[in-house]
Design an enzyme around this catalytic site. Structure first.
Site, PDB file in Angstrom:
ATOM      1  N   HIS A  81     -75.626  14.279 -20.116  1.00  0.00           N
ATOM      2  CA  HIS A  81     -76.494  12.668 -20.882  1.00  0.00           C
ATOM      3  C   HIS A  81     -77.473  12.284 -20.574  1.00  0.00           C
ATOM      4  O   HIS A  81     -77.583  12.703 -18.962  1.00  0.00           O
ATOM      5  CB  HIS A  81     -75.269  12.238 -21.697  1.00  0.00           C
ATOM      6  CG  HIS A  81     -73.635  12.926 -21.561  1.00  0.00           C
ATOM      7  ND1 HIS A  81     -73.052  11.303 -22.418  1.00  0.00           N
ATOM      8  CD2 HIS A  81     -73.408  13.836 -22.313  1.00  0.00           C
ATOM      9  CE1 HIS A  81     -71.956  11.898 -22.750  1.00  0.00           C
ATOM     10  NE2 HIS A  81     -71.910  14.230 -22.436  1.00  0.00           N
ATOM     11  N   GLU A  83     -78.661   9.095 -20.345  1.00  0.00           N
ATOM     12  CA  GLU A  83     -78.208   7.893 -18.973  1.00  0.00           C
ATOM     13  C   GLU A  83     -77.910   8.851 -17.556  1.00  0.00           C
ATOM     14  O   GLU A  83     -78.318   8.769 -16.788  1.00  0.00           O
ATOM     15  CB  GLU A  83     -76.925   7.508 -19.604  1.00  0.00           C
ATOM     16  CG  GLU A  83     -77.040   6.142 -20.237  1.00  0.00           C
ATOM     17  CD  GLU A  83     -76.548   7.230 -21.292  1.00  0.00           C
ATOM     18  OE1 GLU A  83     -76.615   8.706 -22.177  1.00  0.00           O
ATOM     19  OE2 GLU A  83     -76.441   6.473 -22.458  1.00  0.00           O
ATOM     20  N   CYS A 116     -71.332   6.792 -23.876  1.00  0.00           N
ATOM     21  CA  CYS A 116     -69.613   7.061 -23.953  1.00  0.00           C
ATOM     22  C   CYS A 116     -68.572   6.845 -22.822  1.00  0.00           C
ATOM     23  O   CYS A 116     -69.995   5.938 -21.831  1.00  0.00           O
ATOM     24  CB  CYS A 116     -69.770   8.788 -23.909  1.00  0.00           C
ATOM     25  SG  CYS A 116     -69.996   9.757 -21.962  1.00  0.00           S
ATOM     26  N   CYS A 119     -70.378   7.757 -19.446  1.00  0.00           N
ATOM     27  CA  CYS A 119     -71.921   7.005 -18.804  1.00  0.00           C
ATOM     28  C   CYS A 119     -72.020   5.540 -18.597  1.00  0.00           C
ATOM     29  O   CYS A 119     -72.201   4.997 -17.489  1.00  0.00           O
ATOM     30  CB  CYS A 119     -73.413   7.296 -19.619  1.00  0.00           C
ATOM     31  SG  CYS A 119     -73.389   8.831 -20.003  1.00  0.00           S
TER      32      CYS A 119
END
Lengths: 194, 194
Positions: A81, A83, A116, A119
């Protein structure tokens, strides 16, 4: 016989470095976020991953430390992801696993969509002192992305850990990027196809 | 001028590949976990990271797909918990971000300690169908590690997502590795030193 890799290499998109050079340091949080949202859009245009970007900035100067984009489909790794990519690039650049070390300036994580569950869990371990987000969980869910099972009041959870959290900065523009991805039939790569 | 890396390279410990070759496929979950716990202990002895290991196995055959260990201190990246390393290595080996793909056998994630908030969030995205753990959150907390803010009933959360979860398999041995690390004055690398 079992064979284990000796290293794991993550290749960043070719366009990312040049794109990041277009950023001019600013104290304006909205301008920083516009840059991050533009990177999310570019990731869709270039088809290098999902419609998400994130960046680590020095909190006061606004200097960019690292720019990450979602690379789940592009690199074939579910952990990538935006992040996670931004945090890892920043730590590698600064030479350690703690972006909140004693001799360091304070660092921000900007994310084009609220984090999410994975993260969110990664943020306290990263050492950042502030999280700034644009699109909301419900915007991501509206195009079919699963944000995972987060604590009910995840903002309070971060604040309780000394991480200032500012949401909905540039939400409208970031939500537009999500719809742009969905309209282009981008892959919604949630858990488990089979 | 801002300079962004073109790739992110994670180097695995030299001992890991040879160690993994010592594993013999077994249907016995306890034996699989003994192997994972031994890897956690080896990671402490070799000082390559924290006292944690994780592995991806094919659920039925018990064939090993990937062995990961915690590399936070060794590689200077806060995201490199053992589960994240194992998931990424397995996905790279099998060629995609979904370990639960239609043409694949079912996959297990074994972890020598219950997952922190980040790794818990990563599990549904990985495609594994089963989680098996050894030491409990309270064992990790007992030596000072922070597990993060997890949903109150995180096992139910995984089960609700179709991920079978079995805890406390080999707990005593795994908790011993945690104490072995703490007794050796291993770094407890929680969030933010500064």
């Amino acid at each position: 016989m079992f064979k284990q890799a000796h290293r794991l290499e993550i290749i960043l998109p070719d366009w990312l470095g040049a794109f990041a050079q277009g950023y001019a340091s600013t104290a304006d949080l909205t301008k920083r976020m516009e840059f991050v949202i533009a990177a999310a859009r570019m990731n869709v245009v270039e088809k290098s991953g999902g419609p998400f970007a994130a960046a680590i900035f020095e909190s006061d100067s606004g200097n960019l430390v690292a720019l990450g984009v979602n690379l789940v489909t592009g690199q074939g790794l579910s952990i990538l992801h935006a992040e996670i990519v931004a945090i890892a690039l920043a730590q590698r650049k600064l030479g350690g696993y703690d972006l909140g070390g004693r001799a360091m300036p304070s660092h921000d994580l900007f994310a084009s969509t609220e984090p999410c569950a994975m993260c969110l869990g990664a943020i306290p371990w990263s050492g950042v002192r502030r999280l700034v987000t644009a699109a909301c969980d419900e915007d991501a869910r509206a195009i079919g992305f699963d944000e995972g099972d987060k604590p009910d009041d995840w903002v309070a959870s971060l604040v309780g850990r000394g991480i200032e959290t500012i949401t909905s900065v540039g939400r409208r523009q970031a939500a537009e990027v999500l719809r742009f991805y969905a309209d282009g039939l981008g892959v919604i790569y949630n858990a488990r196809e089979g």
